[in-house]
Design a protein around this motif. Structure first.
Motif, PDB file in Angstrom:
ATOM      1  N   GLU A 154      94.894  -5.346 -29.445  1.00  0.00           N
ATOM      2  CA  GLU A 154      95.369  -6.171 -28.453  1.00  0.00           C
ATOM      3  C   GLU A 154      96.611  -6.397 -28.423  1.00  0.00           C
ATOM      4  O   GLU A 154      97.498  -7.076 -29.170  1.00  0.00           O
ATOM      5  N   LEU A 155      97.485  -5.856 -27.306  1.00  0.00           N
ATOM      6  CA  LEU A 155      98.801  -5.900 -27.242  1.00  0.00           C
ATOM      7  C   LEU A 155      99.307  -7.335 -27.098  1.00  0.00           C
ATOM      8  O   LEU A 155     100.359  -7.413 -27.690  1.00  0.00           O
ATOM      9  N   GLU A 156      98.775  -8.005 -26.527  1.00  0.00           N
ATOM     10  CA  GLU A 156      99.329  -9.339 -26.265  1.00  0.00           C
ATOM     11  C   GLU A 156      99.139 -10.092 -27.411  1.00  0.00           C
ATOM     12  O   GLU A 156     100.360 -11.081 -27.841  1.00  0.00           O
ATOM     13  N   LYS A 157      98.309 -10.234 -28.378  1.00  0.00           N
ATOM     14  CA  LYS A 157      98.111 -10.390 -29.771  1.00  0.00           C
ATOM     15  C   LYS A 157      99.284  -9.943 -30.649  1.00  0.00           C
ATOM     16  O   LYS A 157      99.836 -10.644 -31.243  1.00  0.00           O
ATOM     17  N   ALA A 158      99.544  -8.606 -30.342  1.00  0.00           N
ATOM     18  CA  ALA A 158     100.569  -8.062 -31.362  1.00  0.00           C
ATOM     19  C   ALA A 158     102.067  -8.432 -31.001  1.00  0.00           C
ATOM     20  O   ALA A 158     102.785  -8.439 -31.992  1.00  0.00           O
ATOM     21  N   THR A 159     102.282  -9.018 -29.868  1.00  0.00           N
ATOM     22  CA  THR A 159     103.313  -9.236 -29.619  1.00  0.00           C
ATOM     23  C   THR A 159     103.722 -10.780 -29.449  1.00  0.00           C
ATOM     24  O   THR A 159     104.501 -11.548 -29.146  1.00  0.00           O
ATOM     25  N   GLU A 160     102.554 -11.628 -29.978  1.00  0.00           N
ATOM     26  CA  GLU A 160     102.632 -13.181 -29.721  1.00  0.00           C
ATOM     27  C   GLU A 160     103.497 -13.733 -30.691  1.00  0.00           C
ATOM     28  O   GLU A 160     104.481 -14.577 -30.105  1.00  0.00           O
ATOM     29  N   ARG A 161     103.869 -13.093 -31.895  1.00  0.00           N
ATOM     30  CA  ARG A 161     104.685 -14.015 -32.793  1.00  0.00           C
ATOM     31  C   ARG A 161     106.234 -13.600 -32.303  1.00  0.00           C
ATOM     32  O   ARG A 161     106.981 -14.179 -32.445  1.00  0.00           O
ATOM     33  N   LEU A 162     106.203 -12.336 -31.699  1.00  0.00           N
ATOM     34  CA  LEU A 162     107.734 -12.091 -31.323  1.00  0.00           C
ATOM     35  C   LEU A 162     108.185 -12.766 -30.115  1.00  0.00           C
ATOM     36  O   LEU A 162     109.373 -13.204 -29.981  1.00  0.00           O
ATOM     37  N   LEU A 163     107.436 -13.092 -29.107  1.00  0.00           N
ATOM     38  CA  LEU A 163     107.651 -13.743 -27.935  1.00  0.00           C
ATOM     39  C   LEU A 163     107.415 -15.265 -27.951  1.00  0.00           C
ATOM     40  O   LEU A 163     108.097 -15.934 -27.089  1.00  0.00           O
ATOM     41  N   GLN A 164     106.824 -15.815 -29.249  1.00  0.00           N
ATOM     42  CA  GLN A 164     106.733 -17.482 -29.236  1.00  0.00           C
ATOM     43  C   GLN A 164     107.922 -18.005 -29.427  1.00  0.00           C
ATOM     44  O   GLN A 164     108.914 -17.603 -29.798  1.00  0.00           O
ATOM     45  N   ASN A 165     107.946 -19.147 -28.768  1.00  0.00           N
ATOM     46  CA  ASN A 165     109.465 -20.111 -28.805  1.00  0.00           C
ATOM     47  C   ASN A 165     110.486 -19.297 -27.921  1.00  0.00           C
ATOM     48  O   ASN A 165     111.634 -19.806 -28.191  1.00  0.00           O
ATOM     49  N   GLN A 166     110.256 -18.325 -27.202  1.00  0.00           N
ATOM     50  CA  GLN A 166     111.085 -17.768 -26.386  1.00  0.00           C
ATOM     51  C   GLN A 166     110.923 -18.008 -25.040  1.00  0.00           C
ATOM     52  O   GLN A 166     110.012 -18.249 -24.481  1.00  0.00           O
ATOM     53  N   HIS A 167     112.226 -18.330 -24.459  1.00  0.00           N
ATOM     54  CA  HIS A 167     112.043 -18.818 -22.905  1.00  0.00           C
ATOM     55  C   HIS A 167     111.971 -17.507 -22.112  1.00  0.00           C
ATOM     56  O   HIS A 167     113.012 -17.257 -21.252  1.00  0.00           O
ATOM     57  N   ILE A 168     110.733 -17.111 -21.966  1.00  0.00           N
ATOM     58  CA  ILE A 168     110.257 -16.002 -21.090  1.00  0.00           C
ATOM     59  C   ILE A 168     109.509 -16.277 -20.091  1.00  0.00           C
ATOM     60  O   ILE A 168     108.421 -16.830 -20.680  1.00  0.00           O
ATOM     61  N   SER A 169     109.642 -16.066 -18.929  1.00  0.00           N
ATOM     62  CA  SER A 169     108.735 -16.555 -17.632  1.00  0.00           C
ATOM     63  C   SER A 169     107.491 -15.604 -17.950  1.00  0.00           C
ATOM     64  O   SER A 169     107.534 -14.387 -18.494  1.00  0.00           O
TER      65      SER A 169
END
Length: 356
Positions: A254-269
């Motif tokens: 699951e790509l979204e799960k694989a990137t979750e930790r990297l993208l969390q707490n980032q101000h990305i729309s």
């Protein structure tokens, strides 16, 4: 046009091969059968009309010889004076009709080839296509190349072949990813063009670079279930092509799960996040700028379905862990560095009778 290519001779050789096939199917006597001779005369008339305006000296000579053969064949089939007169009167109209049909057929074939090239991500190159098709060769290739980066160059060789009806087909293309510094460092793969889900040029580039990309897939019931594919550089098929590794939906990546930790707490729309994920699905190595403390750090990310994660690279293309990307390693090192000082400070305080 290449003046060394005699298109008339090419067509006549193809007819000769056809005669040999019919001899095997029936018997040598078929070549004298009136029905077969009428087909042969029709073919001769077609070749004469198609190439009658040629400026190629070799083709002119061949056509003059062919004209004599046509006359003999016509006299054999139609010995009466009235029939000869009829053919003499109608021949110019017939030749004009054949020329128009040949032109329309070639133009339609060129459009179809151009559309198929465009569908696979290549410039239709109408001038190159016309030049090759007009030569009447059995097969030809069109080379295309461009630099991917300062260190890599992608080369494509598009292969076309002539069909029994005289039209051409875009069969396949070979893609080669080559080091700009060392031409010996090259990875190649042949991709077919007739499949419904054929690989496009940019997808071939990503696969040759070792990256995975998402493709359409279906489960046992026929419901759409996307899958990931990646070239296996450790295994080849009998034709020399790298085998393709497939990771079906049931594999659990699951790509979204694989990137979750990297993208969390980032101000990305949400829109930018979606664009980022779609780029990874296409097989791209996607740039990503994250905030780490007071600093902005540029990273590059690509999907890694086999290990259900993502590969992360720093700005120098060095592969790093997600902990290094988020600065967690540096924080742990600071904590470890501070720990002895805190213990020493605590020991001195106790020694001086001060509780902390």
């Amino acid at each position: 046009m290449d003046t060394n290519i005699n298109r008339v001779a090419t067509e006549l050789n193809e007819w000769k091969a056809r005669e040999e096939r019919f001899e095997k199917i029936f018997s040598p006597s078929i070549l004298k059968d009136p029905a077969f001779l009428r087909e042969k005369l029709s073919f001769y008339n077609h070749v004469q009309a198609k190439y009658g305006q040629s400026a190629n000296d070799e083709e002119k000579i061949t056509l003059r010889i062919l004209a004599g053969q046509r006359m003999e064949l016509r006299d054999q089939l139609y010995p009466s004076l009235l029939r000869k007169l009829y053919h003499f009167i109608t021949r110019p109209f017939e030749e004009k009709r054949i020329q128009q049909q040949a032109t329309q057929k070639q133009q339609g074939n060129l459009r179809a080839l151009g559309d198929l090239m465009k569908k696979h991500g290549f410039d239709p190159a109408p001038d190159k296509l016309f030049a090759h098709v007009n030569q009447g060769q059995k097969s030809f290739t069109i080379p295309i190349s461009h630099f991917v980066s300062e260190s890599e160059k992608i080369n494509y060789n598009l292969s076309f072949s002539k069909q029994h009806d005289g039209t051409y087909r875009f069969d396949h293309y070979q893609a080669s990813l080559q080091s700009a510094k060392d031409s010996r460092q090259v990875v190649s793969q042949v991709f077919k063009t007739d499949a419904k889900d054929a690989i496009r040029a940019e997808q071939a580039q990503h696969l040759l670079a070792g990256r995975a990309l998402m493709r359409e897939g279906f489960d046992h019931s026929g419901a759409p279930k996307p899958k990931w594919i990646q070239l296996d550089f450790t295994d080849k098929d009998p034709s020399g092509n790298h085998k393709i590794k497939q990771f079906l939906h049931s594999y659990g990546f699951e790509l979204e799960k694989a990137t979750e930790r990297l993208l969390q707490n980032q101000h990305i729309s949400q829109e930018n996040k979606q664009n980022f994920l779609e780029a990874l699905q296409r097989g791209e190595r996607q740039p990503l700028t994250i905030t780490r403390g007071n600093d902005s750090v540029k990273l590059f990310v690509e999907a890694n379905p086999q290990f259900k994660t993502v590969n992360i690279f720093d700005e120098h293309a060095k592969k790093i862990s997600i902990g290094e990307a988020l600065g967690e390693k540096a924080i742990k090192e600071q904590i470890r560095a501070l720990a002895p000082k805190q213990q020493l400070s605590s020991h001195r305080s106790k020694k001086n009778g001060v509780s902390i």
